[in-house]
Design an enzyme around this catalytic site. Structure first.
Site, mmCIF file in Angstrom:
data_model
loop_
_atom_site.group_PDB
_atom_site.id
_atom_site.type_symbol
_atom_site.label_atom_id
_atom_site.label_comp_id
_atom_site.label_asym_id
_atom_site.label_seq_id
_atom_site.Cartn_x
_atom_site.Cartn_y
_atom_site.Cartn_z
ATOM 1 N N GLU A 34 0.833 -1.205 0.000
ATOM 2 C CA GLU A 34 0.000 0.000 0.000
ATOM 3 C C GLU A 34 0.867 1.253 0.000
ATOM 4 O O GLU A 34 1.850 1.329 0.742
ATOM 5 C CB GLU A 34 -0.860 -0.028 1.279
ATOM 6 C CG GLU A 34 -1.838 1.099 1.443
ATOM 7 C CD GLU A 34 -2.577 1.023 2.787
ATOM 8 O OE1 GLU A 34 -1.955 0.616 3.796
ATOM 9 O OE2 GLU A 34 -3.769 1.373 2.822
ATOM 10 N N HIS A 36 2.345 4.619 1.015
ATOM 11 C CA HIS A 36 2.476 5.262 2.330
ATOM 12 C C HIS A 36 3.183 6.602 2.178
ATOM 13 O O HIS A 36 4.049 6.947 2.998
ATOM 14 C CB HIS A 36 3.258 4.364 3.287
ATOM 15 C CG HIS A 36 2.413 3.334 4.009
ATOM 16 N ND1 HIS A 36 1.973 2.197 3.403
ATOM 17 C CD2 HIS A 36 1.923 3.291 5.268
ATOM 18 C CE1 HIS A 36 1.247 1.480 4.269
ATOM 19 N NE2 HIS A 36 1.196 2.127 5.410
ATOM 20 N N ASP A 45 3.157 -1.776 6.239
ATOM 21 C CA ASP A 45 2.257 -2.490 7.167
ATOM 22 C C ASP A 45 2.752 -3.917 7.442
ATOM 23 O O ASP A 45 2.642 -4.416 8.569
ATOM 24 C CB ASP A 45 0.826 -2.549 6.607
ATOM 25 C CG ASP A 45 0.176 -1.167 6.562
ATOM 26 O OD1 ASP A 45 0.752 -0.211 7.089
ATOM 27 O OD2 ASP A 45 -0.924 -1.073 5.972
ATOM 28 N N HIS A 120 -2.654 -3.636 9.198
ATOM 29 C CA HIS A 120 -3.342 -2.857 8.142
ATOM 30 C C HIS A 120 -4.812 -2.743 8.545
ATOM 31 O O HIS A 120 -5.513 -3.752 8.681
ATOM 32 C CB HIS A 120 -3.168 -3.580 6.793
ATOM 33 C CG HIS A 120 -3.930 -3.007 5.643
ATOM 34 N ND1 HIS A 120 -3.712 -1.749 5.149
ATOM 35 C CD2 HIS A 120 -4.916 -3.547 4.869
ATOM 36 C CE1 HIS A 120 -4.522 -1.537 4.110
ATOM 37 N NE2 HIS A 120 -5.261 -2.611 3.926
ATOM 38 N N GLU A 122 -7.711 -2.085 7.412
ATOM 39 C CA GLU A 122 -8.876 -2.627 6.696
ATOM 40 C C GLU A 122 -9.012 -4.152 6.795
ATOM 41 O O GLU A 122 -10.029 -4.715 6.398
ATOM 42 C CB GLU A 122 -8.795 -2.212 5.215
ATOM 43 C CG GLU A 122 -8.997 -0.718 4.963
ATOM 44 C CD GLU A 122 -7.722 0.110 5.123
ATOM 45 O OE1 GLU A 122 -6.746 -0.353 5.763
ATOM 46 O OE2 GLU A 122 -7.703 1.247 4.611
ATOM 47 N N HIS A 177 -2.229 7.067 8.874
ATOM 48 C CA HIS A 177 -1.682 6.354 7.713
ATOM 49 C C HIS A 177 -0.513 7.148 7.148
ATOM 50 O O HIS A 177 -0.704 8.238 6.629
ATOM 51 C CB HIS A 177 -2.771 6.171 6.643
ATOM 52 C CG HIS A 177 -2.256 5.543 5.397
ATOM 53 N ND1 HIS A 177 -1.952 4.212 5.320
ATOM 54 C CD2 HIS A 177 -1.927 6.066 4.197
ATOM 55 C CE1 HIS A 177 -1.479 3.946 4.119
ATOM 56 N NE2 HIS A 177 -1.451 5.047 3.416
ATOM 57 N N GLU A 182 3.597 5.224 12.244
ATOM 58 C CA GLU A 182 4.286 4.315 11.322
ATOM 59 C C GLU A 182 5.691 4.818 10.993
ATOM 60 O O GLU A 182 6.633 4.030 10.891
ATOM 61 C CB GLU A 182 3.477 4.159 10.032
ATOM 62 C CG GLU A 182 2.213 3.342 10.242
ATOM 63 C CD GLU A 182 1.453 3.071 8.966
ATOM 64 O OE1 GLU A 182 0.969 1.936 8.796
ATOM 65 O OE2 GLU A 182 1.332 3.989 8.121
HETATM 66 ZN ZN ZN Z 1 0.192 1.573 7.129
HETATM 67 MN MN MN Z 2 -2.518 0.127 5.796
#
Ligand code: ZN
Ligand code: MN
Length: 267
Positions: A34, A36, A45, A120, A122, A177, A182
């Site tokens: 994904e 970032h 992630d 992650h 979702e 995010h 992170e």
């Molecule tokens: Zn992430």
């Molecule tokens: Mn994510």
């Protein structure tokens, strides 16, 4: 050299020995591929959930399985959206199927507890569904010896840590995010994979209270990050990682380890 906790490093005979104890715990990191933002890698992630699993496994004497390196579709309000290139996702049914297959395989081979360490946002409900279907198919009922646990690592961040990491106020886990959490964790754990010189500061995303499909792309900040990573630091990452691994290992030991002598060994 330290003994590896990763299944990928074990030979089959050593793995079977772990199973034969009847006490084997297998942790499965779950992440995504994904975007970032410009400063973090696509695998963030997966990289982070794998590090949490490794830290916890060392303290518990558990094993870490191959991660699930793709996740459910990035949603605009928690990951910027699935329309952004760099984000490559699974349908919900696919992720449910992967979780279901892994639970069935590990439990049938005699693993006592499987623990999904999610990184992650979702993924959570699809993992839950896969676990539930697998237990149903295996006929594992309440009170059984074997079990599966599911958690997202950020749920273990304490209030005290939160206040130190976000002295100006916490933006909320959903828009964290590519933000301070992170980025700080990556600075602590994988500094060579962070490009702080590419970080773009800006205001946090302002998103509606509903989801709209198809998305309105302009609602995601151009950086792809939902909150700014400015203020990230190696020290914050070290604080986050140490506190979460400690609390996570303590919770799992209390829940899963029968023999007090085997409980939490210092890292
Ligand atoms: Zn992430
Ligand atoms: Mn994510």
């Amino acid at each position: 050299m330290d003994k590896s906790v990763f299944l990928e490093d074990l030979d089959a005979f050593a793995y079977r020995e772990a199973l034969a104890s009847g006490e084997a715990i297998v942790l499965i990191p779950v992440g995504s591929l994904e975007q970032h933002g410009p400063h973090l890698p696509l695998g963030t992630d997966t990289i982070l959930s794998s590090h949490f699993a490794e830290g916890v496994a060392r303290r518990l004497g558990a094993l870490v399985a191959q991660p699930i390196a793709y996740g459910y579709k990035s949603q605009q309000k928690s990951g910027g959206g699935n329309h952004l290139s760099g984000t490559v996702s699974l349908d919900g049914a696919t992720l449910v199927g992967v979780a279901r297959n892994l639970v069935k395989s590990f439990l049938k081979q005699g693993v006592r507890h499987v623990v999904f360490i999610n990184g992650h946002f979702e993924n959570y409900q699809f993992l839950y569904e896969g676990i539930d279907l697998a237990l149903d198919e295996l006929g594992i009922e309440p009170g059984a010896e074997q079990s599966v646990l599911l958690l997202s690592y950020w749920d273990f961040v304490s209030q005290d840590t939160l206040m130190q990491v976000y002295p100006d106020g916490f933006p909320g886990w959903d828009i964290e995010h590519g933000g301070v959490l992170e980025t700080s964790l990556m600075l602590h754990l994988e500094p060579a994979r962070v490009a702080m010189d590419r970080l773009i500061d800006g205001p946090a995303a302002v998103l509606p209270r509903f989801d709209r499909l198809p998305v309105v792309p302009e609602r995601t900040p151009a950086t792809g990050c939902l909150s700014s990573a400015a203020g990230s630091s190696t020290a914050k990452g070290g604080l986050l990682y140490g506190q979460v691994v400690g609390d996570l290992a303590a919770d799992l030991a209390g829940e899963l380890i029968r023999e007090p002598a085997l409980a939490v060994v210092p890292a």
